[in-house]
Design a protein around this motif. Structure first.
Motif, PDB file in Angstrom:
ATOM      1  N   ALA A 151       1.015  -1.086   0.126  1.00 38.75           N
ATOM      2  CA  ALA A 151       0.026  -0.239  -0.059  1.00 38.75           C
ATOM      3  C   ALA A 151       0.369   0.919   0.213  1.00 38.75           C
ATOM      4  CB  ALA A 151      -1.107   0.287   1.394  1.00 38.75           C
ATOM      5  N   VAL A 152       1.962   1.378   0.137  1.00 36.98           N
ATOM      6  CA  VAL A 152       2.734   2.583   0.408  1.00 36.98           C
ATOM      7  C   VAL A 152       4.105   1.718   0.445  1.00 36.98           C
ATOM      8  CG1 VAL A 152       1.798   3.361   1.917  1.00 36.98           C
ATOM      9  CG2 VAL A 152       3.987   1.899   3.329  1.00 36.98           C
ATOM     10  N   LYS A 153       5.157   2.650  -0.391  1.00 39.20           N
ATOM     11  CA  LYS A 153       6.468   2.614  -1.112  1.00 39.20           C
ATOM     12  C   LYS A 153       7.677   2.121   0.114  1.00 39.20           C
ATOM     13  CE  LYS A 153       7.577   5.132  -5.022  1.00 39.20           C
ATOM     14  NZ  LYS A 153       6.769   4.416  -5.738  1.00 39.20           N
ATOM     15  N   ARG A 154       8.471   1.493  -0.220  1.00 40.17           N
ATOM     16  CA  ARG A 154       9.652   0.677   0.710  1.00 40.17           C
ATOM     17  C   ARG A 154      10.549   0.743  -0.260  1.00 40.17           C
ATOM     18  NH1 ARG A 154      10.736   1.438   5.902  1.00 40.17           N
ATOM     19  NH2 ARG A 154      12.117   0.031   6.261  1.00 40.17           N
ATOM     20  N   ALA A 155      11.840   1.059   0.572  1.00 43.09           N
ATOM     21  CA  ALA A 155      13.358   1.195  -0.304  1.00 43.09           C
ATOM     22  C   ALA A 155      14.199  -0.198   0.454  1.00 43.09           C
ATOM     23  CB  ALA A 155      13.364   2.253  -0.812  1.00 43.09           C
ATOM     24  N   GLY A 156      15.604  -0.158  -0.045  1.00 39.85           N
ATOM     25  CA  GLY A 156      16.147  -0.320   0.899  1.00 39.85           C
ATOM     26  C   GLY A 156      18.245   0.131  -0.237  1.00 39.85           C
ATOM     27  N   PHE A 157      19.144  -0.600   0.761  1.00 39.23           N
ATOM     28  CA  PHE A 157      20.611   0.155  -0.335  1.00 39.23           C
ATOM     29  C   PHE A 157      20.609  -1.824  -0.415  1.00 39.23           C
ATOM     30  CE2 PHE A 157      20.447   4.028   0.844  1.00 39.23           C
ATOM     31  CZ  PHE A 157      20.474   4.809  -0.535  1.00 39.23           C
ATOM     32  N   MET A 158      20.959  -2.172  -1.410  1.00 37.14           N
ATOM     33  CA  MET A 158      21.447  -3.439  -1.894  1.00 37.14           C
ATOM     34  C   MET A 158      23.723  -3.645  -1.389  1.00 37.14           C
ATOM     35  SD  MET A 158      19.238  -4.890  -4.890  1.00 37.14           S
ATOM     36  CE  MET A 158      19.919  -3.954  -6.350  1.00 37.14           C
ATOM     37  N   TYR A 159      23.826  -4.610  -1.141  1.00 32.36           N
ATOM     38  CA  TYR A 159      25.565  -4.809  -0.619  1.00 32.36           C
ATOM     39  C   TYR A 159      25.227  -5.822  -1.481  1.00 32.36           C
ATOM     40  CZ  TYR A 159      25.824  -0.407   1.657  1.00 32.36           C
ATOM     41  OH  TYR A 159      25.432   0.503   2.116  1.00 32.36           O
ATOM     42  N   GLY A 160      27.137  -6.015  -2.100  1.00 30.90           N
ATOM     43  CA  GLY A 160      27.080  -7.587  -1.962  1.00 30.90           C
ATOM     44  C   GLY A 160      28.594  -7.541  -2.730  1.00 30.90           C
ATOM     45  N   THR A 161      28.918  -8.023  -4.050  1.00 30.35           N
ATOM     46  CA  THR A 161      30.311  -8.249  -4.651  1.00 30.35           C
ATOM     47  C   THR A 161      30.092  -8.235  -6.309  1.00 30.35           C
ATOM     48  OG1 THR A 161      29.829 -10.261  -4.557  1.00 30.35           O
ATOM     49  CG2 THR A 161      31.129  -9.379  -3.065  1.00 30.35           C
ATOM     50  N   VAL A 162      30.344  -7.666  -6.551  1.00 25.46           N
ATOM     51  CA  VAL A 162      30.705  -7.446  -8.652  1.00 25.46           C
ATOM     52  C   VAL A 162      31.960  -8.666  -8.571  1.00 25.46           C
ATOM     53  CG1 VAL A 162      31.044  -6.236 -10.287  1.00 25.46           C
ATOM     54  CG2 VAL A 162      29.752  -5.538  -8.131  1.00 25.46           C
ATOM     55  N   SER A 163      31.641  -9.015  -9.269  1.00 19.77           N
ATOM     56  CA  SER A 163      32.991  -9.603 -10.099  1.00 19.77           C
ATOM     57  C   SER A 163      33.744  -9.047 -11.416  1.00 19.77           C
ATOM     58  CB  SER A 163      32.210 -11.319 -10.662  1.00 19.77           C
ATOM     59  OG  SER A 163      31.563 -11.462 -12.347  1.00 19.77           O
TER      60      SER A 163
END
Length: 411
Positions: A151-163
């Motif tokens: 019903a409402v917007k939600r967000a996050g920052f994604m963390y990990g690796t880049v090959s």
């Protein structure tokens, strides 16, 4: 090094050649490059400076008041953001101007065409694919689906690796403080908390690799992949990252063949042209209600399909990225930050008690738990060291273990 300066005028960049630069040298470069006189500048690493209503309120921000303080001692390094407040108006150098006709250089048709911005589709992304840790992706979508009902917007920052070949792996999602409505999403970013996140990521051998957000149920009825507001927010974060493999992920509900609703993930990169337009100030920031949400408005005419126009279909800016999934090194069972219920130390005790049979390092192998612990450890040494134990599956030093157990017992 490059320092980002955020003021009432937006986000700008200042270059400093000296790695041992002081506050005074930074102020001098701001005057030289951004045309803000040193004597009217107030600097701080605290974003609340920009919320202060008067110059008198600026005096409360004293972390950068000593001109002899080295930037490195304030944890200000390449890519850091410093907040700037100042009185008065700026004098900004305008573009070089060459008169045409008999008084100067004549413009040829090729010159005119070269000055026009042509918008074309980018066929290939810079990242080969994006793979989501199943537990991290599920923890994010489950909250949006079950608790927020899309019903409402939600967000996050994604963390990990880049090959080396551009494969992006997302192993945890950090959800910053935010305010979501049916149509809008405001990130209330906390610099201190983000420093904790970065310290944990450093110890885990990871980095910020993208942005993930949800679309609401009402948006499912609208004819666009991403709205103009979403494109503007996504490209700002993409440009801020300076990572060419940066990924933007969209999570939404879609009606299936049986009439039910399925949670659907899509992944994109903002095109090189989109990032360039944003950095050069072509995007209209003041989103008027009369603009179709499937369009982005430019401040000047651009050329799309051989026609001059100011409103560009957002799909021109999106480059599709393939999605896979994997089982990453972390769990996602600990309560997650900045949601409806605050995370308490009692949650730490409950979590540790529920996994007593496991080695201690496995019991704390959850980013959201590490973020809670980061509030009680030194960011420069202890937090990366603790996260490093998790990354290496190594035994946690007894001192850390005793402190964590005492924190849990004190709840």
């Amino acid at each position: 090094m490059m320092i980002r300066i955020r003021s009432r005028d937006g986000l700008e960049r200042v270059s400093i050649d000296n790695p041992l630069a002081t506050v005074a040298q930074l102020k001098s470069e701001i005057e030289s490059q951004l045309r803000v006189p040193v004597q009217v500048q107030t600097l701080s690493s605290n974003q609340n400076l920009l919320l202060a209503k008067s110059p008198n309120d600026w005096t409360r921000f004293t972390d950068m008041i000593d001109p002899h303080t080295r930037l490195s001692s304030l944890n200000i390094a390449h890519g850091a953001i410093v907040y700037l407040a100042y009185e008065g108006e700026r004098t900004i150098a305008g573009p070089a101007f060459n008169p045409s006709g008999s008084f100067g250089k004549k413009m040829t048709m090729d010159d005119l065409i070269a000055k026009q911005m042509r918008i074309t589709r980018q066929e290939n992304p810079h990242c080969e694919l994006v793979s989501f840790d199943r537990d991290a992706a599920n923890a994010f979508q489950h909250y949006v689906n079950e608790s927020l009902a899309f019903a409402v917007k939600r967000a996050g920052f994604m963390y990990g690796t880049v090959s080396d070949v551009g494969k992006v792996e997302v192993d945890f999602i950090y959800e910053p403080p935010q305010q979501g409505t049916e149509e809008n999403l405001i990130l209330l970013r906390d610099p201190d908390e983000e420093k904790m996140v970065e310290a944990i990521a450093l110890g885990l051998g990871m980095r910020r690799v993208g942005f993930i957000f949800t679309q609401t149920v009402s948006q499912d009825k609208k004819d666009y992949t991403m709205s103009g507001g979403e494109v503007l927010q996504a490209v700002e974060l993409h440009a801020e990252s300076e990572l060419k493999e940066w990924v933007t992920a969209v999570v939404k509900l879609e009606v299936n063949e049986d009439g039910g609703a399925d949670v659907h993930f899509e992944a994109f990169q903002m095109s090189d042209m989109c990032v360039r337009l944003f950095r050069e100030g072509w995007f209209e920031r003041d989103l008027k209600e009369d603009i179709d949400p499937k369009l982005s408005r430019m401040t000047k005419d651009v050329v799309v399909g051989g026609k001059d126009m100011r409103d560009v279909d957002n799909d021109f800016f999106l480059v599709v990225v393939k999605i896979f999934d994997h089982e990453g090194p972390l769990t996602s069972t600990f309560p997650i930050e900045n949601r409806q219920s605050p995370v308490t130390m009692r949650a730490l005790k409950t979590h540790l008690d529920s996994a007593k049979s496991l080695p201690f390092v496995k019991r704390i192998s959850d980013f959201h738990l590490l973020l809670l612990l980061a509030r009680f450890f030194d960011l420069n040494s202890d937090v990366p060291a603790l996260a490093g134990c998790v990354q290496a599956h190594a035994a946690v030093p007894e001192g850390y273990q005793l402190l964590i157990e005492s924190l849990a017992s004190a709840s």
